[in-house]
Motif scaffolding. Structure first.
Motif, mmCIF file in Angstrom:
data_model
loop_
_atom_site.group_PDB
_atom_site.id
_atom_site.type_symbol
_atom_site.label_atom_id
_atom_site.label_comp_id
_atom_site.label_asym_id
_atom_site.label_seq_id
_atom_site.Cartn_x
_atom_site.Cartn_y
_atom_site.Cartn_z
ATOM 1 N N ILE A 84 0.610 -2.712 -6.349
ATOM 2 C CA ILE A 84 0.369 -1.501 -5.583
ATOM 3 C C ILE A 84 -1.106 -1.346 -5.233
ATOM 4 O O ILE A 84 -1.978 -1.422 -6.102
ATOM 5 C CB ILE A 84 0.828 -0.254 -6.354
ATOM 6 C CG1 ILE A 84 2.282 -0.402 -6.807
ATOM 7 C CG2 ILE A 84 0.654 1.001 -5.491
ATOM 8 C CD1 ILE A 84 3.281 -0.584 -5.696
ATOM 9 N N VAL A 85 -1.368 -1.124 -3.960
ATOM 10 C CA VAL A 85 -2.685 -0.695 -3.504
ATOM 11 C C VAL A 85 -2.569 0.810 -3.287
ATOM 12 O O VAL A 85 -1.880 1.259 -2.369
ATOM 13 C CB VAL A 85 -3.096 -1.392 -2.194
ATOM 14 C CG1 VAL A 85 -4.452 -0.875 -1.724
ATOM 15 C CG2 VAL A 85 -3.136 -2.901 -2.383
ATOM 16 N N ALA A 86 -3.192 1.580 -4.146
ATOM 17 C CA ALA A 86 -3.025 3.036 -4.103
ATOM 18 C C ALA A 86 -3.878 3.649 -3.004
ATOM 19 O O ALA A 86 -5.105 3.556 -3.022
ATOM 20 C CB ALA A 86 -3.408 3.642 -5.451
ATOM 21 N N LEU A 87 -3.221 4.262 -2.041
ATOM 22 C CA LEU A 87 -3.887 4.980 -0.959
ATOM 23 C C LEU A 87 -3.244 6.350 -0.812
ATOM 24 O O LEU A 87 -2.038 6.491 -1.004
ATOM 25 C CB LEU A 87 -3.763 4.219 0.368
ATOM 26 C CG LEU A 87 -4.466 2.867 0.491
ATOM 27 C CD1 LEU A 87 -4.142 2.234 1.835
ATOM 28 C CD2 LEU A 87 -5.978 3.030 0.344
ATOM 29 N N ASN A 88 -4.039 7.342 -0.475
ATOM 30 C CA ASN A 88 -3.507 8.680 -0.254
ATOM 31 C C ASN A 88 -3.348 9.003 1.221
ATOM 32 O O ASN A 88 -2.830 10.060 1.583
ATOM 33 C CB ASN A 88 -4.404 9.732 -0.917
ATOM 34 C CG ASN A 88 -4.328 9.668 -2.429
ATOM 35 O OD1 ASN A 88 -3.250 9.514 -2.989
ATOM 36 N ND2 ASN A 88 -5.466 9.767 -3.100
ATOM 37 N N ALA A 99 0.851 -1.195 0.000
ATOM 38 C CA ALA A 99 0.000 0.000 0.000
ATOM 39 C C ALA A 99 0.881 1.237 0.000
ATOM 40 O O ALA A 99 1.813 1.342 0.805
ATOM 41 C CB ALA A 99 -0.912 0.006 1.217
ATOM 42 N N SER A 100 0.607 2.169 -0.896
ATOM 43 C CA SER A 100 1.459 3.362 -0.986
ATOM 44 C C SER A 100 0.814 4.435 -1.840
ATOM 45 O O SER A 100 -0.019 4.153 -2.701
ATOM 46 C CB SER A 100 2.825 2.998 -1.579
ATOM 47 O OG SER A 100 3.687 4.121 -1.570
ATOM 48 N N LYS A 101 1.234 5.687 -1.605
ATOM 49 C CA LYS A 101 0.893 6.779 -2.518
ATOM 50 C C LYS A 101 2.060 7.054 -3.467
ATOM 51 O O LYS A 101 2.034 8.031 -4.202
ATOM 52 C CB LYS A 101 0.531 8.036 -1.740
ATOM 53 C CG LYS A 101 1.652 8.643 -0.918
ATOM 54 C CD LYS A 101 1.177 9.916 -0.229
ATOM 55 C CE LYS A 101 2.276 10.524 0.641
ATOM 56 N NZ LYS A 101 1.811 11.747 1.328
ATOM 57 N N TYR A 102 3.074 6.197 -3.403
ATOM 58 C CA TYR A 102 4.253 6.313 -4.268
ATOM 59 C C TYR A 102 4.390 5.069 -5.150
ATOM 60 O O TYR A 102 5.324 4.274 -4.975
ATOM 61 C CB TYR A 102 5.520 6.467 -3.420
ATOM 62 C CG TYR A 102 5.555 7.676 -2.527
ATOM 63 C CD1 TYR A 102 5.803 8.936 -3.042
ATOM 64 C CD2 TYR A 102 5.362 7.543 -1.154
ATOM 65 C CE1 TYR A 102 5.856 10.048 -2.222
ATOM 66 C CE2 TYR A 102 5.411 8.658 -0.319
ATOM 67 C CZ TYR A 102 5.649 9.901 -0.858
ATOM 68 O OH TYR A 102 5.706 11.004 -0.036
ATOM 69 N N PRO A 103 3.499 4.856 -6.106
ATOM 70 C CA PRO A 103 3.569 3.635 -6.912
ATOM 71 C C PRO A 103 4.851 3.493 -7.716
ATOM 72 O O PRO A 103 5.405 2.399 -7.821
ATOM 73 C CB PRO A 103 2.347 3.739 -7.838
ATOM 74 C CG PRO A 103 1.992 5.194 -7.861
ATOM 75 C CD PRO A 103 2.347 5.706 -6.495
ATOM 76 N N ASN A 104 5.352 4.584 -8.292
ATOM 77 C CA ASN A 104 6.557 4.490 -9.115
ATOM 78 C C ASN A 104 7.800 4.201 -8.280
ATOM 79 O O ASN A 104 8.616 3.341 -8.629
ATOM 80 C CB ASN A 104 6.740 5.786 -9.915
ATOM 81 C CG ASN A 104 5.627 5.994 -10.926
ATOM 82 O OD1 ASN A 104 5.208 5.067 -11.605
ATOM 83 N ND2 ASN A 104 5.138 7.216 -11.016
ATOM 84 N N ILE A 105 7.949 4.910 -7.184
ATOM 85 C CA ILE A 105 9.088 4.673 -6.296
ATOM 86 C C ILE A 105 9.045 3.247 -5.758
ATOM 87 O O ILE A 105 10.060 2.547 -5.705
ATOM 88 C CB ILE A 105 9.080 5.682 -5.130
ATOM 89 C CG1 ILE A 105 9.375 7.087 -5.644
ATOM 90 C CG2 ILE A 105 10.092 5.282 -4.053
ATOM 91 C CD1 ILE A 105 9.221 8.183 -4.598
#
Length: 237
Positions: free
Chosen positions: A162-166, A142-148
């Protein structure tokens, strides 16, 4: 270190090009960094309208005591986008944002030394140290940094789903949403409060002065003037 991948060039909008004839725009991030950069702005001679620092104010653009300079207040992740597209010629932005988006249209001439934190991998404390990453081929993060995040795990031969969370990343492992998180960490107190521990540091982060490369070419004296003022402000700190 900040240039890690190529992106399609950004074409400034007509409105951004028109705005460029009416002075410069400095993009500042909301939140903690806005407060931390206040002494630096003052040392550089930038005095925005008082409510620029009021997070409850609905205004987003503010005049300064310098007629040819306005300030806009936007989300930290959006500062780089405003500068890359030419809507703002200069800005203050965390290195994490530059690493994530890697806009080729942005030049980052100064490390301002504020907003120090790190991008880190964290997992539940009761599982820390027991994961054999050498045997993993895939992991959910889980991250707001998918590319990194993808680049970090790809370097180890692991595919990151990636589980996209803000926000509220710390809840993800405990609720079965992901095995790990990648997030920005300052003190680690939020991780600890939610039963997580930091297991890897991906990068140390500070805020940078950033400028639009096109503006640097078309308005070199003005942009160089502001780079010099910020450099002098840092030296005087």
């Amino acid at each position: 270190m900040l240039r890690t991948r190529a992106m399609t060039a950004v074409t400034p909008s007509p409105k951004a090009a028109e705005a460029a004839t009416n002075g410069l725009v400095l993009a500042l991030p909301k939140g903690r960094i806005l407060k931390e950069c206040a002494p630096l702005l003052a040392a550089a001679g930038i005095a925005p309208e008082p409510d620029y620092a009021d997070e409850s104010s609905r205004r987003l653009r503010f005049h300064t005591a310098i007629p040819e300079l306005d300030v806009i207040r936007v989300r930290s992740f959006d500062v780089a986008t405003f500068v890359a597209f030419g809507a703002a010629e200069i800005g203050i932005c965390g290195a994490d944002v530059l690493m994530e988006f890697d806009y080729p249209e942005i030049y980052a001439p100064l490390d301002l030394g504020i907003g120090a934190c790190r991008i880190a991998v964290a997992e539940p404390a009761d599982a820390a140290g027991r994961t054999d990453f050498g045997r993993l081929s895939r992991v959910r993060v889980a991250s707001k940094y998918p590319n990194i995040t993808r680049r970090h795990f790809a370097a180890r031969g692991i595919q990151a789903e990636i589980v996209a969370l803000n926000g509220a990343m710390e809840l993800a492992p405990g609720l079965g949403l992901s095995r790990l998180i990648v997030d920005l960490v300052q003190t680690g107190s939020t991780l600890k409060a939610n039963g997580l521990v930091e297991t890897e540091t991906i990068a140390h982060v500070t805020s940078r002065l950033i400028v639009n490369r096109t503006a640097l070419k078309t308005r070199p004296e003005e942009i160089a003037h502001w780079i010099a003022r910020f450099r002098d402000a840092l030296a005087a700190a």
